[in-house]
Design a protein around this motif. Structure first.
Motif, PDB file in Angstrom:
ATOM      1  N   SER A 156       0.830  -1.199   0.000  1.00 11.93           N
ATOM      2  CA  SER A 156       0.000   0.000   0.000  1.00 11.93           C
ATOM      3  C   SER A 156       0.868   1.254   0.000  1.00 11.93           C
ATOM      4  CB  SER A 156      -0.925   0.005   1.227  1.00 11.93           C
ATOM      5  OG  SER A 156      -1.669   1.213   1.289  1.00 11.93           O
ATOM      6  N   ILE A 157       1.920   1.260   0.822  1.00 10.01           N
ATOM      7  CA  ILE A 157       2.811   2.415   0.888  1.00 10.01           C
ATOM      8  C   ILE A 157       3.545   2.593  -0.437  1.00 10.01           C
ATOM      9  CG2 ILE A 157       4.858   3.360   2.036  1.00 10.01           C
ATOM     10  CD1 ILE A 157       3.942   1.795   4.559  1.00 10.01           C
ATOM     11  N   THR A 158       4.023   1.473  -1.010  1.00  7.12           N
ATOM     12  CA  THR A 158       4.737   1.535  -2.288  1.00  7.12           C
ATOM     13  C   THR A 158       3.847   2.063  -3.399  1.00  7.12           C
ATOM     14  OG1 THR A 158       6.160  -0.315  -1.663  1.00  7.12           O
ATOM     15  CG2 THR A 158       5.995   0.186  -3.998  1.00  7.12           C
ATOM     16  N   ASP A 159       2.605   1.585  -3.464  1.00  3.68           N
ATOM     17  CA  ASP A 159       1.692   2.013  -4.523  1.00  3.68           C
ATOM     18  C   ASP A 159       1.243   3.452  -4.327  1.00  3.68           C
ATOM     19  OD1 ASP A 159       2.008  -0.499  -5.482  1.00  3.68           O
ATOM     20  OD2 ASP A 159      -0.054  -1.170  -5.171  1.00  3.68           O
ATOM     21  N   ALA A 160       1.048   3.865  -3.069  1.00  2.00           N
ATOM     22  CA  ALA A 160       0.695   5.262  -2.807  1.00  2.00           C
ATOM     23  C   ALA A 160       1.831   6.177  -3.243  1.00  2.00           C
ATOM     24  CB  ALA A 160       0.400   5.458  -1.321  1.00  2.00           C
ATOM     25  N   TYR A 161       3.065   5.765  -2.952  1.00  2.00           N
ATOM     26  CA  TYR A 161       4.228   6.550  -3.385  1.00  2.00           C
ATOM     27  C   TYR A 161       4.272   6.641  -4.903  1.00  2.00           C
ATOM     28  CZ  TYR A 161       9.003   7.720  -4.605  1.00  2.00           C
ATOM     29  OH  TYR A 161      10.112   8.308  -5.177  1.00  2.00           O
ATOM     30  N   ALA A 162       4.022   5.533  -5.586  1.00  2.00           N
ATOM     31  CA  ALA A 162       4.061   5.530  -7.052  1.00  2.00           C
ATOM     32  C   ALA A 162       3.024   6.495  -7.623  1.00  2.00           C
ATOM     33  CB  ALA A 162       3.820   4.119  -7.579  1.00  2.00           C
ATOM     34  N   LEU A 163       1.835   6.502  -7.042  1.00  2.00           N
ATOM     35  CA  LEU A 163       0.780   7.400  -7.513  1.00  2.00           C
ATOM     36  C   LEU A 163       1.174   8.858  -7.285  1.00  2.00           C
ATOM     37  CD1 LEU A 163      -2.069   7.907  -8.601  1.00  2.00           C
ATOM     38  CD2 LEU A 163      -2.937   7.561  -6.275  1.00  2.00           C
ATOM     39  N   ILE A 164       1.691   9.156  -6.093  1.00  2.00           N
ATOM     40  CA  ILE A 164       2.116  10.519  -5.778  1.00  2.00           C
ATOM     41  C   ILE A 164       3.245  10.957  -6.703  1.00  2.00           C
ATOM     42  CG2 ILE A 164       3.244  11.936  -4.006  1.00  2.00           C
ATOM     43  CD1 ILE A 164       1.677  10.244  -1.924  1.00  2.00           C
ATOM     44  N   LYS A 165       4.164  10.052  -6.975  1.00  2.00           N
ATOM     45  CA  LYS A 165       5.302  10.350  -7.851  1.00  2.00           C
ATOM     46  C   LYS A 165       4.837  10.726  -9.258  1.00  2.00           C
ATOM     47  CE  LYS A 165       8.937   7.824 -10.262  1.00  2.00           C
ATOM     48  NZ  LYS A 165       9.575   6.491 -10.412  1.00  2.00           N
ATOM     49  N   ILE A 166       3.951   9.923  -9.819  1.00  2.00           N
ATOM     50  CA  ILE A 166       3.493  10.193 -11.182  1.00  2.00           C
ATOM     51  C   ILE A 166       2.676  11.485 -11.241  1.00  2.00           C
ATOM     52  CG2 ILE A 166       2.012   9.349 -13.048  1.00  2.00           C
ATOM     53  CD1 ILE A 166       2.831   6.518 -12.277  1.00  2.00           C
ATOM     54  N   LEU A 167       1.792  11.682 -10.263  1.00  2.00           N
ATOM     55  CA  LEU A 167       0.974  12.897 -10.263  1.00  2.00           C
ATOM     56  C   LEU A 167       1.826  14.149 -10.102  1.00  2.00           C
ATOM     57  CD1 LEU A 167      -2.135  11.760  -8.181  1.00  2.00           C
ATOM     58  CD2 LEU A 167      -2.135  12.531 -10.569  1.00  2.00           C
ATOM     59  N   SER A 168       2.885  14.068  -9.321  1.00  2.00           N
ATOM     60  CA  SER A 168       3.723  15.251  -9.103  1.00  2.00           C
ATOM     61  C   SER A 168       4.666  15.497 -10.273  1.00  2.00           C
ATOM     62  CB  SER A 168       4.517  15.105  -7.803  1.00  2.00           C
ATOM     63  OG  SER A 168       5.395  13.996  -7.852  1.00  2.00           O
ATOM     64  N   ARG A 169       5.301  14.449 -10.765  1.00  2.00           N
ATOM     65  CA  ARG A 169       6.315  14.627 -11.807  1.00  2.00           C
ATOM     66  C   ARG A 169       5.739  14.809 -13.202  1.00  2.00           C
ATOM     67  NH1 ARG A 169      11.617  10.882 -10.413  1.00  2.00           N
ATOM     68  NH2 ARG A 169      12.184  11.978  -8.497  1.00  2.00           N
ATOM     69  N   GLU A 170       4.579  14.221 -13.446  1.00  2.00           N
ATOM     70  CA  GLU A 170       4.049  14.252 -14.803  1.00  2.00           C
ATOM     71  C   GLU A 170       2.765  15.041 -14.949  1.00  2.00           C
ATOM     72  OE1 GLU A 170       3.739  10.222 -16.155  1.00  2.00           O
ATOM     73  OE2 GLU A 170       5.839   9.766 -15.682  1.00  2.00           O
ATOM     74  N   HIS A 171       2.122  15.383 -13.828  1.00  2.00           N
ATOM     75  CA  HIS A 171       0.823  16.055 -13.925  1.00  2.00           C
ATOM     76  C   HIS A 171       0.715  17.311 -13.071  1.00  2.00           C
ATOM     77  CE1 HIS A 171      -0.918  12.794 -16.358  1.00  2.00           C
ATOM     78  NE2 HIS A 171      -0.190  11.993 -15.602  1.00  2.00           N
ATOM     79  N   GLY A 172       1.797  17.722 -12.446  1.00  2.00           N
ATOM     80  CA  GLY A 172       1.804  18.998 -11.740  1.00  2.00           C
ATOM     81  C   GLY A 172       0.971  19.059 -10.475  1.00  2.00           C
ATOM     82  N   VAL A 173       0.754  17.912  -9.823  1.00  2.00           N
ATOM     83  CA  VAL A 173       0.036  17.888  -8.545  1.00  2.00           C
ATOM     84  C   VAL A 173       1.077  17.760  -7.431  1.00  2.00           C
ATOM     85  CG1 VAL A 173      -1.700  16.725  -7.136  1.00  2.00           C
ATOM     86  CG2 VAL A 173      -1.944  16.781  -9.629  1.00  2.00           C
ATOM     87  N   PHE A 174       1.113  18.716  -6.525  1.00  2.00           N
ATOM     88  CA  PHE A 174       2.173  18.736  -5.518  1.00  2.00           C
ATOM     89  C   PHE A 174       1.666  18.682  -4.077  1.00  2.00           C
ATOM     90  CE2 PHE A 174       3.803  21.018  -9.255  1.00  2.00           C
ATOM     91  CZ  PHE A 174       4.844  20.164  -9.588  1.00  2.00           C
ATOM     92  N   ARG A 175       0.361  18.760  -3.872  1.00  2.00           N
ATOM     93  CA  ARG A 175      -0.192  18.714  -2.523  1.00  2.00           C
ATOM     94  C   ARG A 175      -1.132  17.508  -2.399  1.00  2.00           C
ATOM     95  NH1 ARG A 175       0.637  22.904   0.768  1.00  2.00           N
ATOM     96  NH2 ARG A 175       1.652  24.755  -0.093  1.00  2.00           N
ATOM     97  N   PHE A 176      -0.930  16.731  -1.367  1.00  2.00           N
ATOM     98  CA  PHE A 176      -1.720  15.522  -1.176  1.00  2.00           C
ATOM     99  C   PHE A 176      -2.174  15.433   0.276  1.00  2.00           C
ATOM    100  CE2 PHE A 176       1.242  14.841  -4.608  1.00  2.00           C
ATOM    101  CZ  PHE A 176       0.478  14.238  -5.595  1.00  2.00           C
ATOM    102  N   LYS A 177      -3.406  15.030   0.455  1.00  2.00           N
ATOM    103  CA  LYS A 177      -3.969  14.832   1.779  1.00  2.00           C
ATOM    104  C   LYS A 177      -4.054  13.327   2.029  1.00  2.00           C
ATOM    105  CE  LYS A 177      -6.446  19.207   2.026  1.00  2.00           C
ATOM    106  NZ  LYS A 177      -5.691  19.895   0.969  1.00  2.00           N
ATOM    107  N   ILE A 178      -3.494  12.871   3.131  1.00  2.00           N
ATOM    108  CA  ILE A 178      -3.343  11.439   3.390  1.00  2.00           C
ATOM    109  C   ILE A 178      -4.358  10.963   4.425  1.00  2.00           C
ATOM    110  CG2 ILE A 178      -1.742   9.616   4.070  1.00  2.00           C
ATOM    111  CD1 ILE A 178      -0.968  11.163   1.507  1.00  2.00           C
ATOM    112  N   VAL A 179      -5.003   9.830   4.118  1.00  2.00           N
ATOM    113  CA  VAL A 179      -5.886   9.153   5.066  1.00  2.00           C
ATOM    114  C   VAL A 179      -5.242   7.819   5.439  1.00  2.00           C
ATOM    115  CG1 VAL A 179      -8.153   8.116   5.450  1.00  2.00           C
ATOM    116  CG2 VAL A 179      -7.965  10.235   4.123  1.00  2.00           C
ATOM    117  N   ALA A 180      -4.832   7.688   6.688  1.00  2.00           N
ATOM    118  CA  ALA A 180      -4.296   6.415   7.188  1.00  2.00           C
ATOM    119  C   ALA A 180      -5.489   5.558   7.587  1.00  2.00           C
ATOM    120  CB  ALA A 180      -3.360   6.658   8.373  1.00  2.00           C
TER     121      ALA A 180
END
Length: 283
Positions: A156-180
């Protein structure tokens, strides 16, 4: 495009997770009902176009769905289902192309469908599919706020990181709100957030905020057997209280400044690909 009566402003929130099975849809609809209980008019868009599940989880039967809207056989208002506390649900299709793969005519139809909506609402919650498909990225990129649901599991942590990485590097999304989600304690939730933050701080230029820690709650299973949401069936349970707390936070987040709300911007970005070449290389 979107012109709700009285130029009402709409807050658009995408709920994503990367990995399946993290409780993303449960977070979406329980939070939606908690917001409705506080007087907000909430619409939930089931954006898992390949595997609709919001209506199923609520025990509702969808006679028509988004495919009927895209084909021109129905308007968005016609397919909206009513769930607990009056929340609206736009049911997903099944086996339909990803949103970013729609034809130009379907793009135009989607824009027209949103622009012609008569249903008024304050908050649109977009429950995306699992994974990092173009469809998930498109919905997340288009939304005002992105909630990432994560569990205390390595995948779950690895996949969340992958999603955040792609959204930030390729789609200009830099702020994320996390629900544990599904954690055993507040401390475990904070430690989970720290694990994710540690890797994002090292490799990515993003800002993460822990907005909710939802505990594992036996009442979740009981509510499922009752075919009700936990915020309805067990409103005093730990998980329900966490969802209510998340709803309170959402109500405090800034609303869009432009007339007509953020929904105009949401639909514009939803149907447009980034106008630059995506860089697939790097960490």
């Amino acid at each position: 495009m979107m012109n709700q009566p009285n130029n009402e402003k709409v807050k658009v929130i995408a709920v994503s997770g990367g990995k399946g099975g993290v409780g993303k849809t449960s977070v979406s609809i329980n939070t939606a009902v908690a917001l409705a209980e506080k007087g907000k008019r909430v619409l939930v868009l089931d954006a898992d176009l390949g595997l609709a599940n919001v209506d199923v989880m609520l025990g509702l039967r969808a006679e028509r769905n988004l495919s009927h809207v895209l084909s021109g056989d129905a308007e968005l208002d016609d397919v909206i289902l009513r769930g607990p506390k009056g929340i609206g649900i736009i049911p997903a299709t099944s086996g339909t192309q990803a949103m970013v793969e729609l034809t130009q005519a379907q793009h135009a139809g989607l824009i027209r469908a949103f622009s012609e909506m008569r249903t008024q609402f304050d908050i649109l919650i977009v429950d995306t599919a699992a994974g990092i498909s173009d469809m998930v990225l498109s919905f997340s990129r288009a939304s005002q706020d992105v909630l990432i649901v994560v569990c205390d599991e390595p995948t779950s942590i690895t996949d969340a990181y992958a999603l955040i990485k792609i959204l930030s590097r390729e789609h200009g999304v830099f702020r994320f709100k996390i629900v544990a989600n599904m954690v055993r304690s507040l401390r475990e939730g904070m430690e989970l957030f720290a694990k994710l933050s540690k890797v994002t701080d090292r490799f990515l230029d993003v800002a993460l905020e822990l907005v909710a820690t939802v505990p594992f709650d036996e009442n979740l299973r009981k509510s499922v057997r009752k075919q009700k949401l936990i915020v309805e069936a067990f409103p005093k349970s730990p998980a329900a209280i966490a969802y209510q707390g998340l709803a309170n936070k959402i109500m405090s987040w800034p609303v869009p400044s432009q007339p007509g709300g953020h929904l105009e911007f949401f639909v514009e970005r939803l149907v447009q690909r980034p106008d630059y070449q995506e860089d697939k290389s790097g960490e």
